[in-house]
Design a protein around this motif. Sequence first.
Motif, PDB file in Angstrom:
ATOM      1  N   ALA A  50       0.927  -1.275  -0.188  1.00 34.46           N
ATOM      2  CA  ALA A  50      -0.017  -0.221  -0.036  1.00 34.46           C
ATOM      3  C   ALA A  50       0.865   1.260  -0.073  1.00 34.46           C
ATOM      4  O   ALA A  50       1.822   1.481   0.585  1.00 34.46           O
ATOM      5  N   ALA A  51       0.207   2.357  -0.647  1.00 38.92           N
ATOM      6  CA  ALA A  51       1.305   3.513  -0.871  1.00 38.92           C
ATOM      7  C   ALA A  51       1.324   4.085   0.406  1.00 38.92           C
ATOM      8  O   ALA A  51       0.040   4.225   1.067  1.00 38.92           O
ATOM      9  N   GLY A  52       2.273   4.985   0.635  1.00 33.76           N
ATOM     10  CA  GLY A  52       2.221   5.831   1.784  1.00 33.76           C
ATOM     11  C   GLY A  52       1.099   6.836   1.837  1.00 33.76           C
ATOM     12  O   GLY A  52       0.918   7.551   0.555  1.00 33.76           O
ATOM     13  N   VAL A  53       1.115   7.497   2.686  1.00 32.73           N
ATOM     14  CA  VAL A  53      -0.065   8.805   2.727  1.00 32.73           C
ATOM     15  C   VAL A  53       0.752   9.856   1.976  1.00 32.73           C
ATOM     16  O   VAL A  53       0.019  10.634   1.355  1.00 32.73           O
ATOM     17  N   GLY A  54       1.919  10.234   2.468  1.00 30.43           N
ATOM     18  CA  GLY A  54       2.442  11.308   1.716  1.00 30.43           C
ATOM     19  C   GLY A  54       2.541  11.275   0.156  1.00 30.43           C
ATOM     20  O   GLY A  54       2.150  12.347  -0.363  1.00 30.43           O
ATOM     21  N   ARG A  55       2.730  10.201  -0.505  1.00 28.47           N
ATOM     22  CA  ARG A  55       2.913  10.108  -1.810  1.00 28.47           C
ATOM     23  C   ARG A  55       1.528  10.257  -2.149  1.00 28.47           C
ATOM     24  O   ARG A  55       1.383  10.613  -3.475  1.00 28.47           O
ATOM     25  N   ARG A  56       0.546   9.601  -1.813  1.00 30.11           N
ATOM     26  CA  ARG A  56      -0.837   9.525  -2.110  1.00 30.11           C
ATOM     27  C   ARG A  56      -1.377  11.064  -2.223  1.00 30.11           C
ATOM     28  O   ARG A  56      -1.994  11.739  -3.047  1.00 30.11           O
ATOM     29  N   ALA A  57      -0.902  11.809  -0.964  1.00 30.71           N
ATOM     30  CA  ALA A  57      -1.496  13.120  -0.968  1.00 30.71           C
ATOM     31  C   ALA A  57      -0.557  14.073  -2.093  1.00 30.71           C
ATOM     32  O   ALA A  57      -1.484  14.877  -2.670  1.00 30.71           O
ATOM     33  N   LEU A  58       0.596  13.765  -2.458  1.00 27.21           N
ATOM     34  CA  LEU A  58       1.121  14.703  -3.257  1.00 27.21           C
ATOM     35  C   LEU A  58       0.661  14.274  -4.652  1.00 27.21           C
ATOM     36  O   LEU A  58       0.513  15.390  -5.694  1.00 27.21           O
ATOM     37  N   LEU A 152      -1.701  11.422 -13.964  1.00 24.27           N
ATOM     38  CA  LEU A 152      -0.462  12.103 -14.114  1.00 24.27           C
ATOM     39  C   LEU A 152       0.384  12.228 -12.813  1.00 24.27           C
ATOM     40  O   LEU A 152       1.385  11.846 -12.483  1.00 24.27           O
ATOM     41  N   GLY A 153      -0.555  12.522 -11.766  1.00 24.00           N
ATOM     42  CA  GLY A 153      -0.082  12.495 -10.390  1.00 24.00           C
ATOM     43  C   GLY A 153       0.637  11.312  -9.953  1.00 24.00           C
ATOM     44  O   GLY A 153       1.516  11.105  -9.299  1.00 24.00           O
ATOM     45  N   LYS A 154      -0.142  10.279 -10.156  1.00 21.86           N
ATOM     46  CA  LYS A 154       0.058   8.757  -9.681  1.00 21.86           C
ATOM     47  C   LYS A 154       1.703   8.527 -10.366  1.00 21.86           C
ATOM     48  O   LYS A 154       2.302   7.734  -9.792  1.00 21.86           O
ATOM     49  N   ALA A 155       1.642   8.746 -11.837  1.00 23.12           N
ATOM     50  CA  ALA A 155       2.788   8.474 -12.405  1.00 23.12           C
ATOM     51  C   ALA A 155       3.968   8.988 -12.057  1.00 23.12           C
ATOM     52  O   ALA A 155       5.152   8.291 -11.938  1.00 23.12           O
ATOM     53  N   LEU A 156       3.790  10.368 -11.805  1.00 22.71           N
ATOM     54  CA  LEU A 156       5.046  11.195 -11.381  1.00 22.71           C
ATOM     55  C   LEU A 156       5.559  10.654  -9.812  1.00 22.71           C
ATOM     56  O   LEU A 156       6.811  10.366  -9.541  1.00 22.71           O
ATOM     57  N   LEU A 157       4.364  10.117  -9.006  1.00 20.99           N
ATOM     58  CA  LEU A 157       4.961   9.519  -7.739  1.00 20.99           C
ATOM     59  C   LEU A 157       5.185   7.982  -7.615  1.00 20.99           C
ATOM     60  O   LEU A 157       5.062   7.420  -6.686  1.00 20.99           O
ATOM     61  N   LYS A 158       5.215   7.549  -8.880  1.00 19.97           N
ATOM     62  CA  LYS A 158       5.415   5.988  -8.951  1.00 19.97           C
ATOM     63  C   LYS A 158       4.216   5.038  -8.240  1.00 19.97           C
ATOM     64  O   LYS A 158       4.459   4.206  -7.665  1.00 19.97           O
ATOM     65  N   LEU A 159       3.136   5.642  -8.659  1.00 22.64           N
ATOM     66  CA  LEU A 159       2.130   4.830  -8.034  1.00 22.64           C
ATOM     67  C   LEU A 159       1.185   4.137  -9.030  1.00 22.64           C
ATOM     68  O   LEU A 159       1.072   4.409 -10.122  1.00 22.64           O
ATOM     69  N   ARG A 160       0.431   3.108  -8.864  1.00 21.12           N
ATOM     70  CA  ARG A 160      -0.294   2.446  -9.730  1.00 21.12           C
ATOM     71  C   ARG A 160      -1.817   2.201  -9.077  1.00 21.12           C
ATOM     72  O   ARG A 160      -1.719   1.331  -7.804  1.00 21.12           O
ATOM     73  N   VAL A 161      -2.963   2.178  -9.696  1.00 19.36           N
ATOM     74  CA  VAL A 161      -4.319   1.776  -9.331  1.00 19.36           C
ATOM     75  C   VAL A 161      -4.439   0.256  -9.926  1.00 19.36           C
ATOM     76  O   VAL A 161      -4.329   0.319 -11.238  1.00 19.36           O
ATOM     77  N   SER A 162      -4.734  -0.874  -9.023  1.00 22.70           N
ATOM     78  CA  SER A 162      -4.843  -2.025  -9.583  1.00 22.70           C
ATOM     79  C   SER A 162      -6.179  -2.615  -8.795  1.00 22.70           C
ATOM     80  O   SER A 162      -6.672  -2.121  -7.977  1.00 22.70           O
TER      81      SER A 162
END
Length: 269
Positions: A50-58, A152-162
């Motif tokens: 699970a992604a961290g709160v800080g990365r998801r917020a950014l 775009l935000g998730k791509a910049l922070l290296k996140l993905r929805v699955s």
Amino acid sequence: MSGTAPYGAGWAGSVGPVGSAGPAGSFGPAGSFGPVGQPGQLGQPERAAAAGVGRRALAWLVDFVLILLTAVLLVILTLHRIGLLLTNVPSLAGQSAWQLLKSHGHLVGAAEGLGRSLWHSALSDVQQAFGALVLLTFAYQLCALALSGRTLGKALLKLRVSSRSTSEPGVLGWRRAAIRAAVTAVADIGCFAMACALLVNGSFLLAVVCWVLAVVVFWANALPALVGARRSLADRLAGTEVGGLPVSRPGTPAAGAGGRVTPVPVGRR
């Protein structure tokens, strides 16, 4: 044959019965990895933590800035459309002139007709702009998630929805993307846009109620992402989760198409 270990009792990294391995953590029973660095069962993609709160917020902030930029463009377009109403005054004045002929000298009523016509046209332009902002937000979320699993935000922070589905692990699809996009659009901008539209329309009390509702809906969607499994209301309704992109580690087989781990055939190095 002295010095040669019996079949199935190999040294570290050698091949044992049914393709199992020694302590080094290569392939184990049924082709899965051993104790060290195992990704799970064969043929199933790795599930990111699970992604961290800080990365998801950014990531959310980046996407929200895009929404604000879109809102600014819509404001400019709406003001331009309202300005064009002034060039269309002769046609509106013609309608008011007919009202003047029927007013029997009541000029106030004829002027009110012209003012109301201008007001309703301007109000319609503003309401269309708010509606367009919500639809554009939904379309952006839907297309980005369905096509790549990332905004775009998730791509910049290296996140993905699955997807959390066991039948289609990792695959998001249009249906889940649509559900998540709809909840996100309503929670992030939809209720606030409705409150603003009501305020412009002069419905002050309804606008206040809608603003309170917008704040409640926003935090109802956001708070679950801050605790526990860190899945927002949109994630829970759509059956999705947000995680970091998997990072390949030394000694771990590379992921093939569709996020599946490519196995190494037994007996080959």
